[in-house]
Design a protein around this motif. Sequence first.
Motif, PDB file in Angstrom:
ATOM      1  N   SER A   1      65.666  31.567  34.296  1.00 37.59           N
ATOM      2  CA  SER A   1      66.392  30.453  34.904  1.00 37.59           C
ATOM      3  C   SER A   1      66.018  30.088  36.333  1.00 37.59           C
ATOM      4  O   SER A   1      66.011  28.898  36.684  1.00 37.59           O
ATOM      5  CB  SER A   1      67.891  30.782  34.876  1.00 37.59           C
ATOM      6  N   ALA A   2      65.720  31.059  37.190  1.00 37.09           N
ATOM      7  CA  ALA A   2      65.626  30.778  38.628  1.00 37.09           C
ATOM      8  C   ALA A   2      64.572  29.734  38.968  1.00 37.09           C
ATOM      9  O   ALA A   2      64.812  28.827  39.777  1.00 37.09           O
ATOM     10  CB  ALA A   2      65.338  32.077  39.395  1.00 37.09           C
ATOM     11  N   HIS A   3      63.379  29.834  38.379  1.00 40.03           N
ATOM     12  CA  HIS A   3      62.310  28.886  38.727  1.00 40.03           C
ATOM     13  C   HIS A   3      62.359  27.613  37.886  1.00 40.03           C
ATOM     14  O   HIS A   3      61.504  26.734  38.040  1.00 40.03           O
ATOM     15  CB  HIS A   3      60.930  29.555  38.624  1.00 40.03           C
ATOM     16  N   TYR A   4      63.374  27.508  37.033  1.00 39.34           N
ATOM     17  CA  TYR A   4      63.589  26.269  36.275  1.00 39.34           C
ATOM     18  C   TYR A   4      64.757  25.445  36.819  1.00 39.34           C
ATOM     19  O   TYR A   4      64.855  24.249  36.540  1.00 39.34           O
ATOM     20  CB  TYR A   4      63.845  26.589  34.802  1.00 39.34           C
ATOM     21  N   ILE A   5      65.649  26.081  37.556  1.00 33.75           N
ATOM     22  CA  ILE A   5      66.799  25.376  38.119  1.00 33.75           C
ATOM     23  C   ILE A   5      66.724  25.348  39.643  1.00 33.75           C
ATOM     24  O   ILE A   5      66.578  24.286  40.260  1.00 33.75           O
ATOM     25  CB  ILE A   5      68.132  26.016  37.670  1.00 33.75           C
ATOM     26  N   LEU A   6      66.786  26.508  40.252  1.00 32.56           N
ATOM     27  CA  LEU A   6      66.851  26.579  41.710  1.00 32.56           C
ATOM     28  C   LEU A   6      65.534  26.146  42.354  1.00 32.56           C
ATOM     29  O   LEU A   6      65.536  25.418  43.359  1.00 32.56           O
ATOM     30  CB  LEU A   6      67.217  28.008  42.124  1.00 32.56           C
ATOM     31  N   GLY A   7      64.424  26.566  41.793  1.00 37.15           N
ATOM     32  CA  GLY A   7      63.117  26.189  42.336  1.00 37.15           C
ATOM     33  C   GLY A   7      62.897  24.690  42.389  1.00 37.15           C
ATOM     34  O   GLY A   7      62.605  24.132  43.461  1.00 37.15           O
TER      35      GLY A   7
ATOM     36  N   SER B   1      60.921  30.900  43.779  1.00 38.88           N
ATOM     37  CA  SER B   1      59.769  30.362  44.506  1.00 38.88           C
ATOM     38  C   SER B   1      58.540  30.176  43.621  1.00 38.88           C
ATOM     39  O   SER B   1      57.547  29.562  44.049  1.00 38.88           O
ATOM     40  CB  SER B   1      59.424  31.284  45.688  1.00 38.88           C
ATOM     41  N   PHE B   2      58.586  30.680  42.398  1.00 42.17           N
ATOM     42  CA  PHE B   2      57.484  30.461  41.447  1.00 42.17           C
ATOM     43  C   PHE B   2      57.236  28.968  41.253  1.00 42.17           C
ATOM     44  O   PHE B   2      56.089  28.523  41.099  1.00 42.17           O
ATOM     45  CB  PHE B   2      57.825  31.139  40.120  1.00 42.17           C
ATOM     46  N   HIS B   3      58.301  28.179  41.285  1.00 39.99           N
ATOM     47  CA  HIS B   3      58.129  26.728  41.127  1.00 39.99           C
ATOM     48  C   HIS B   3      57.294  26.154  42.265  1.00 39.99           C
ATOM     49  O   HIS B   3      56.445  25.288  42.045  1.00 39.99           O
ATOM     50  CB  HIS B   3      59.487  26.035  41.064  1.00 39.99           C
ATOM     51  N   PHE B   4      57.506  26.647  43.474  1.00 41.77           N
ATOM     52  CA  PHE B   4      56.722  26.170  44.611  1.00 41.77           C
ATOM     53  C   PHE B   4      55.257  26.552  44.440  1.00 41.77           C
ATOM     54  O   PHE B   4      54.357  25.762  44.745  1.00 41.77           O
ATOM     55  CB  PHE B   4      57.243  26.765  45.930  1.00 41.77           C
ATOM     56  N   ILE B   5      55.037  27.773  43.976  1.00 45.05           N
ATOM     57  CA  ILE B   5      53.665  28.239  43.749  1.00 45.05           C
ATOM     58  C   ILE B   5      52.957  27.328  42.762  1.00 45.05           C
ATOM     59  O   ILE B   5      51.791  26.942  42.968  1.00 45.05           O
ATOM     60  CB  ILE B   5      53.670  29.695  43.243  1.00 45.05           C
ATOM     61  N   ARG B   6      53.651  26.962  41.705  1.00 37.73           N
ATOM     62  CA  ARG B   6      53.053  26.071  40.697  1.00 37.73           C
ATOM     63  C   ARG B   6      52.706  24.706  41.272  1.00 37.73           C
ATOM     64  O   ARG B   6      51.832  24.014  40.744  1.00 37.73           O
ATOM     65  CB  ARG B   6      54.018  25.916  39.517  1.00 37.73           C
ATOM     66  N   LYS B   7      53.365  24.350  42.347  1.00 38.62           N
ATOM     67  CA  LYS B   7      53.103  23.071  43.015  1.00 38.62           C
ATOM     68  C   LYS B   7      52.132  23.228  44.180  1.00 38.62           C
ATOM     69  O   LYS B   7      51.915  22.298  44.957  1.00 38.62           O
ATOM     70  CB  LYS B   7      54.410  22.458  43.518  1.00 38.62           C
ATOM     71  N   GLY B   8      51.552  24.411  44.315  1.00 36.54           N
ATOM     72  CA  GLY B   8      50.578  24.648  45.368  1.00 36.54           C
ATOM     73  C   GLY B   8      51.168  24.909  46.733  1.00 36.54           C
ATOM     74  O   GLY B   8      50.481  24.797  47.752  1.00 36.54           O
ATOM     75  N   GLN B   9      52.456  25.286  46.772  1.00 39.65           N
ATOM     76  CA  GLN B   9      53.133  25.587  48.031  1.00 39.65           C
ATOM     77  C   GLN B   9      53.424  27.094  48.072  1.00 39.65           C
ATOM     78  O   GLN B   9      54.211  27.592  47.281  1.00 39.65           O
ATOM     79  CB  GLN B   9      54.429  24.790  48.139  1.00 39.65           C
ATOM     80  N   TYR B  10      52.818  27.800  49.010  1.00 42.81           N
ATOM     81  CA  TYR B  10      52.890  29.253  49.021  1.00 42.81           C
ATOM     82  C   TYR B  10      53.682  29.838  50.183  1.00 42.81           C
ATOM     83  O   TYR B  10      54.005  31.027  50.180  1.00 42.81           O
ATOM     84  CB  TYR B  10      51.473  29.840  49.046  1.00 42.81           C
ATOM     85  N   LYS B  11      53.969  29.043  51.183  1.00 41.83           N
ATOM     86  CA  LYS B  11      54.545  29.549  52.432  1.00 41.83           C
ATOM     87  C   LYS B  11      55.848  30.314  52.209  1.00 41.83           C
ATOM     88  O   LYS B  11      56.028  31.437  52.699  1.00 41.83           O
ATOM     89  CB  LYS B  11      54.776  28.387  53.400  1.00 41.83           C
TER      90      LYS B  11
END
Length: 239
Positions: A120-126, A156-166
């Motif tokens: 759930s976390a990277h599908y909702i909160l991310g 934060s996995f969702h950010f990684i998938r979008k190329g955002q790593y910070k």
Amino acid sequence: MTKNLKEIYKKLEALRRPERAIGSAKFFQSHPGGYGEGDTFYGMTVPDQKALAKEYFKLLTLEEMAELLTSPVHDIRITSLMMLVKRYEKSRDEAEKEAIVNIYLKHTDYINNWDLVDTSAHYILGPWLLDKPHDILFELADRNHLWSQRIAMIASFHFIRKGQYKTSLKLAKKLLHHKHDLIHKAVGWMLREIGNRDYKTEYDFLKKHYKTMPRTMLRYAIEKFDEPIRQDFLQGRIL
């Protein structure tokens, strides 16, 4: 209780598999002292959970999904989270999405095992936080609560998938010396996912921190590295 809520409770009950439930209880460490201590299981299969979520995510209200999320039964909680994920993904209403996020954050005490978090976390909160401040993730990471900390990292996995790593790297650094292996695995997994997209970013982070990070975290992080480089990290030869 509405007709739809009665129906799904009845279907959940019908899908109980007592023998499988025994195995689930062991696998998710519901024994005294385990990370899932006190949890109870129906022994449902993942395909059954997904099928119910697909059938009912439009039929139940968000309040009814929140009620399911407070169930003492693990299988019911994960089915509820699957419904909330599908509702979030299909919604075009920002107010509804915000309501789903609020339910999620209000019920973190019930999102209390690694499969519940990872479902759930990277599908909702991310996705909700992608173009917003990420402060709540650092607040979650600062809590003395294993599952809130894993939620922060996995969201934060969702950010990684979008190329955002910070944010992921900042969270990884914050959780670098956590005592629990479920955080070691989560951090290592996210570092590996960064490396899958940007090898240098992961390499540079590991070069600074690998000698002090937990071994499990390191092993997860370098899993996809070429074997000579992997061995250099494991043997402490990276300078």
